[in-house]
Structures are given as C-alpha cells and as structure tokens.
Design an enzyme around this catalytic site. Structure first.
Site, PDB file in Angstrom:
ATOM      1  N   ASP A  18      29.816  21.218  22.644  1.00 18.57           N
ATOM      2  CA  ASP A  18      29.387  20.232  23.320  1.00 18.57           C
ATOM      3  C   ASP A  18      30.333  19.084  24.008  1.00 18.57           C
ATOM      4  O   ASP A  18      29.579  18.141  24.544  1.00 18.57           O
ATOM      5  CB  ASP A  18      28.175  19.251  22.342  1.00 18.57           C
ATOM      6  CG  ASP A  18      27.504  19.909  21.547  1.00 18.57           C
ATOM      7  OD1 ASP A  18      27.023  21.298  22.136  1.00 18.57           O
ATOM      8  OD2 ASP A  18      26.467  19.948  20.409  1.00 18.57           O
TER       9      ASP A  18
ATOM     10  N   ASP B 122      31.608  16.223  22.756  1.00 13.17           N
ATOM     11  CA  ASP B 122      30.745  15.158  22.571  1.00 13.17           C
ATOM     12  C   ASP B 122      31.497  14.107  22.198  1.00 13.17           C
ATOM     13  O   ASP B 122      31.481  13.398  21.457  1.00 13.17           O
ATOM     14  CB  ASP B 122      29.402  15.301  21.987  1.00 13.17           C
ATOM     15  CG  ASP B 122      29.257  15.802  20.346  1.00 13.17           C
ATOM     16  OD1 ASP B 122      29.675  16.548  20.357  1.00 13.17           O
ATOM     17  OD2 ASP B 122      28.232  15.398  20.207  1.00 13.17           O
TER      18      ASP B 122
ATOM     19  N   ASP C 189      31.593  15.379  14.809  1.00 14.88           N
ATOM     20  CA  ASP C 189      31.549  13.931  14.158  1.00 14.88           C
ATOM     21  C   ASP C 189      30.704  14.295  12.891  1.00 14.88           C
ATOM     22  O   ASP C 189      31.530  13.443  11.936  1.00 14.88           O
ATOM     23  CB  ASP C 189      31.066  13.132  15.314  1.00 14.88           C
ATOM     24  CG  ASP C 189      29.137  13.132  15.297  1.00 14.88           C
ATOM     25  OD1 ASP C 189      28.696  14.330  15.383  1.00 14.88           O
ATOM     26  OD2 ASP C 189      28.641  12.793  16.045  1.00 14.88           O
TER      27      ASP C 189
ATOM     28  N   THR D  81      33.474  21.700  18.666  1.00 10.47           N
ATOM     29  CA  THR D  81      32.353  21.795  18.888  1.00 10.47           C
ATOM     30  C   THR D  81      32.085  22.368  20.366  1.00 10.47           C
ATOM     31  O   THR D  81      33.167  21.904  21.292  1.00 10.47           O
ATOM     32  CB  THR D  81      31.465  20.585  18.993  1.00 10.47           C
ATOM     33  OG1 THR D  81      30.289  20.233  19.205  1.00 10.47           O
ATOM     34  CG2 THR D  81      32.270  19.251  19.120  1.00 10.47           C
TER      35      THR D  81
ATOM     36  N   ARG E 240      22.299  18.749  21.584  1.00  7.75           N
ATOM     37  CA  ARG E 240      21.393  17.753  21.040  1.00  7.75           C
ATOM     38  C   ARG E 240      21.332  16.455  21.056  1.00  7.75           C
ATOM     39  O   ARG E 240      20.166  15.940  21.537  1.00  7.75           O
ATOM     40  CB  ARG E 240      21.648  18.535  19.584  1.00  7.75           C
ATOM     41  CG  ARG E 240      20.372  18.475  18.347  1.00  7.75           C
ATOM     42  CD  ARG E 240      20.493  19.061  16.844  1.00  7.75           C
ATOM     43  NE  ARG E 240      21.619  19.019  17.336  1.00  7.75           N
ATOM     44  CZ  ARG E 240      21.839  19.996  15.592  1.00  7.75           C
ATOM     45  NH1 ARG E 240      20.106  20.620  15.012  1.00  7.75           N
ATOM     46  NH2 ARG E 240      23.062  20.147  15.354  1.00  7.75           N
TER      47      ARG E 240
ATOM     48  N   ARG F 115       9.979  28.855  36.170  1.00  9.37           N
ATOM     49  CA  ARG F 115      10.178  29.999  35.522  1.00  9.37           C
ATOM     50  C   ARG F 115      11.784  29.048  34.841  1.00  9.37           C
ATOM     51  O   ARG F 115      12.213  27.876  35.043  1.00  9.37           O
ATOM     52  CB  ARG F 115      11.078  31.334  35.920  1.00  9.37           C
ATOM     53  CG  ARG F 115      10.221  31.866  36.810  1.00  9.37           C
ATOM     54  CD  ARG F 115       9.202  32.599  34.993  1.00  9.37           C
ATOM     55  NE  ARG F 115       8.827  33.738  36.073  1.00  9.37           N
ATOM     56  CZ  ARG F 115       7.266  33.285  36.834  1.00  9.37           C
ATOM     57  NH1 ARG F 115       7.043  32.099  37.466  1.00  9.37           N
ATOM     58  NH2 ARG F 115       5.979  34.381  37.454  1.00  9.37           N
TER      59      ARG F 115
ATOM     60  N   MET G 243      23.201  23.772  25.821  1.00  9.64           N
ATOM     61  CA  MET G 243      22.944  23.048  24.379  1.00  9.64           C
ATOM     62  C   MET G 243      23.478  22.028  24.786  1.00  9.64           C
ATOM     63  O   MET G 243      24.019  21.205  25.730  1.00  9.64           O
ATOM     64  CB  MET G 243      23.961  24.038  23.490  1.00  9.64           C
ATOM     65  CG  MET G 243      22.423  25.169  22.610  1.00  9.64           C
ATOM     66  SD  MET G 243      24.151  25.668  21.865  1.00  9.64           S
ATOM     67  CE  MET G 243      22.631  26.473  20.669  1.00  9.64           C
TER      68      MET G 243
HETATM   69  O1  F6P Z   1      26.947  21.537  17.787  1.00  6.79           O
HETATM   70  C1  F6P Z   1      26.614  22.016  18.212  1.00  6.79           C
HETATM   71  C2  F6P Z   1      25.518  22.791  19.006  1.00  6.79           C
HETATM   72  O2  F6P Z   1      26.012  24.042  19.203  1.00  6.79           O
HETATM   73  C3  F6P Z   1      24.511  22.499  19.912  1.00  6.79           C
HETATM   74  O3  F6P Z   1      24.771  22.444  20.827  1.00  6.79           O
HETATM   75  C4  F6P Z   1      22.971  22.218  18.957  1.00  6.79           C
HETATM   76  O4  F6P Z   1      22.099  21.148  19.309  1.00  6.79           O
HETATM   77  C5  F6P Z   1      23.602  23.209  17.472  1.00  6.79           C
HETATM   78  O5  F6P Z   1      24.578  22.969  17.519  1.00  6.79           O
HETATM   79  C6  F6P Z   1      23.303  24.420  17.098  1.00  6.79           C
HETATM   80  O6  F6P Z   1      23.030  24.408  15.443  1.00  6.79           O
HETATM   81  P1  F6P Z   1      22.699  25.780  14.887  1.00  6.79           P
HETATM   82  O7  F6P Z   1      23.442  26.668  15.322  1.00  6.79           O
HETATM   83  O8  F6P Z   1      22.420  25.035  13.327  1.00  6.79           O
HETATM   84  O9  F6P Z   1      20.755  26.043  15.176  1.00  6.79           O
END
Ligand code: F6P
Length: 327
Positions: A129, A131, A104, A127, A173, A249, A171
């Site tokens: 994600d 999302d 996005d 992506t 964010r 852990r 992952m």
């Molecule tokens: O947007 C995809 C993503 O993999 C997210 O899940 C993650 O938070 C972010 O990119 C990490 O980005 P970078 O590789 O720039 O740290």
C-alpha cells in the site's frame, strides 16, 4: 557471540519481504548475532514456531515473491495476554531483540511488546500500500504498482477494441497511494481515492466531455477503500449518471498485486532496510521504523507511533498533475 535476534514478517505479504529477511539474516550473522526466523508472524511468536536461520538458508530467496517464513494477521497479539505469552517464548529462547517486517498494524503490536517487556525492537516497512508515514517506499509497493500497470495496459487493449469504460479496482484499504500512482503510470482518465471525497462529479464530467470530444474508451481506477465503495459500487453510480449507452465493465485486480517476483527496486529497498535495521539495532536503537528516503544511503529513523499517528499524504500537486495529464 552477541545476543539472538528474531525476525518475522507480519500482515499482508509483499514482494521483497524475502529480500528483507535475507538482508537481516546476513547482516546479523556478519556482525556476530545469532538469528531466529519466526514462522507466521506474531502467531508464531505466540506459539513458539522458531527456526534457526543461517547464511545458506536464505540463499535463492532474493528473487522470490511471498515470504518464505510466512505471515499472518494475529488477533491474539492485539491482546496483552497474547503478547505476554509471546514474550515468554522469546525469553525461553534467550531472545530479546525483534525485527518486524510489516505495516502500521504490525508496528502497533511491536511498540506494545517493547513497552510492556523492555525488549529491543525495530520495524521495517513492508506493505504494497505504501501508506506508512516516514518512508518514501515500502517493500512490495514498486512490484505491485508494476503488476497493476501491466494488467491495465492489457485491459486498455480490450477497452479500445470495444469502446468500453473499464473500472479497475486496485488494493488499498485505507490509502489511495497505489491507486493514484497506478493512474498516473497507466494514463487513466480518473482515480477514486479515500483521501479525496469530492472527485465523483469531476470525474463524471470529465468522462462526458471526453466522449463529446471523440474519446471512445476510458480507464478509471478505484482504490478498494474509497468511501463510495469499490469498483462495482462506482460502476452502478456511473451507469446511472452516464446512461445505458455507456458499455461499462469492472475488473478487480485483488491479490494478483501481492504476488510475483520482486522488482529490482523492491530488492534494493528491502536489502537496504534489512541491513539498516540490524545496524540500528546494533547501535542500541529501539522503538523505531527504518524508513527509505533515497537510493544513496538515506535512511530515516521514525518513532514507531508516528507511522500510524501521522498520515502519509497524496499532495495536491500530485492530484493536479494527474488531472492535467489525464485530459
Ligand atoms: O495491507 C495490504 C493489503 O494488500 C491491502 O491493500 C488489502 O486491503 C489487504 O492487504 C487485504 O488483506 P487480506 O489479504 O488479509 O485480505
């Protein structure tokens, strides 16, 4: 010969992006366009890092992870000045059509350059994600999900051998989509996602009850963007509330999830969406993302702004299903 189309990948990479570039290049050439690849996303557009692509230059890329034209998160493209410089480079090469494979944030930039300069632009969702509103799948998601599940199957072996609770951070964010579906497909006991704010007491109780019933090892998934913090923050909370007798852990899967050869599903989604993006462009469409809705020729045309203004949700039924299956 028709116009020239530029294609770039932007934001975090994902397995299948090469397959999407390949589909864009071969479809575009197949219907008479010239096609230019832009290196390193919008940074390449600002710096004029262009290279001509042909049918052969995308040979043997379908099965490769990453993005061979590379990607970047461009701060400069967020400014009007950066986009003006980018447009000047495009204009000097006679390019007025742009296909962007990304998330996005990348689509906001695409929408801006379309509105400011009157170019024709189409977004392709890429992506891990998953999302983005308006598409069932984003390119990279299926491979990342499979990678996470494969890792967790391995972690479960050692968790069982030691009677441990493992907190696994995946992952995501701003989104728990990857976390939730990782939890469903790995049989985790709990999932923390940014979309729900009240899961802590529920998961704590579930772990305690599980132990009382004789369960000895546990897997809990955490989306990196959960409001309680990442895997380590949640470990501290659980250690405090479960007590020192619990052996806990943490594993952060991190960028492992972004690499590797794309799954067959990602190759299919990427091929379909790359093809549809060019066909939509040829029909004069602009300012939209092509979304994937099913295997059999179901494609959505979504206004770019809806991809960030509307929220892709995780339904209550999905959460309920997870809770019931993970007891
Ligand atoms: O947007 C995809 C993503 O993999 C997210 O899940 C993650 O938070 C972010 O990119 C990490 O980005 P970078 O590789 O720039 O740290």
């Amino acid at each position: 010969m028709k116009d020239t189309i530029a294609v770039l990948t932007s934001g975090g990479d994902g397995p299948g992006m090469n397959a999407a570039v390949r589909a864009v290049v071969r479809t575009a050439i197949g219907i008479g366009y010239d096609i230019i690849g832009v290196r390193r996303g919008y940074e390449g557009l600002i710096n004029g890092w262009f290279e001509e692509l042909d049918i052969r230059s995308v040979g043997n890329t379908l099965n490769r992870g990453g993005t061979f034209i590379q990607t970047a998160r461009s701060k400069r493209f967020k400014t009007e000045e950066g986009r003006r410089v980018a447009y000047e480079h495009m204009a000097s090469r006679g390019i007025n059509k742009l296909i962007v494979i990304g998330g996005d944030g990348s689509f906001r930039g695409l929408n801006d350059i379309i509105l400011e300069n009157g170019i024709q632009g189409i977004g392709v969702p890429g992506t891990i994600d998953n999302d983005l509103y308006g598409t069932e799948y984003t390119i990279g998601y299926d491979t990342a999900l499979n990678t996470a599940v494969e890792c967790i199957d391995k972690i479960r072996d050692t968790a069982t051998s030691h009677d441990r609770l493992f907190i696994i951070e995946v992952m995501g964010r701003h989104s728990g989509y990857l976390a939730m579906y990782t939890g469903i497909s790995s049989g985790a006991e709990g999932v923390f996602i940014p979309e729900s704010k009240d899961e802590y007491p529920y998961i704590l109780q579930k772990l305690q009850e599980g132990k009382k019933k004789g369960k000895k090892s546990f897997i809990v998934i955490v989306a990196e963007g959960d409001e309680l913090g990442g895997g380590f923050a949640i470990k501290d909370l659980l250690q405090r509330d479960l007590g020192e007798s619990w052996d806990i852990r943490v594993s952060i899967l991190g960028h492992l999830q972004r690499g590797g050869a794309p799954s067959a599903m990602d190759r299919v989604v990427a091929s379909r969406l790359g093809y549809e993006a060019v066909m939509a462009m040829d029909r004069g469409m602009s300012g939209i993302m092509v979304g994937y809705t099913c295997m059999n020729e179901c494609v959505n045309y979504v206004p770019l702004a809806e991809t960030w203004e509307k929220k892709k949700t995780i339904s209550d039924t999905t959460i309920d299903m997870f809770n019931k299956l993970s007891s």
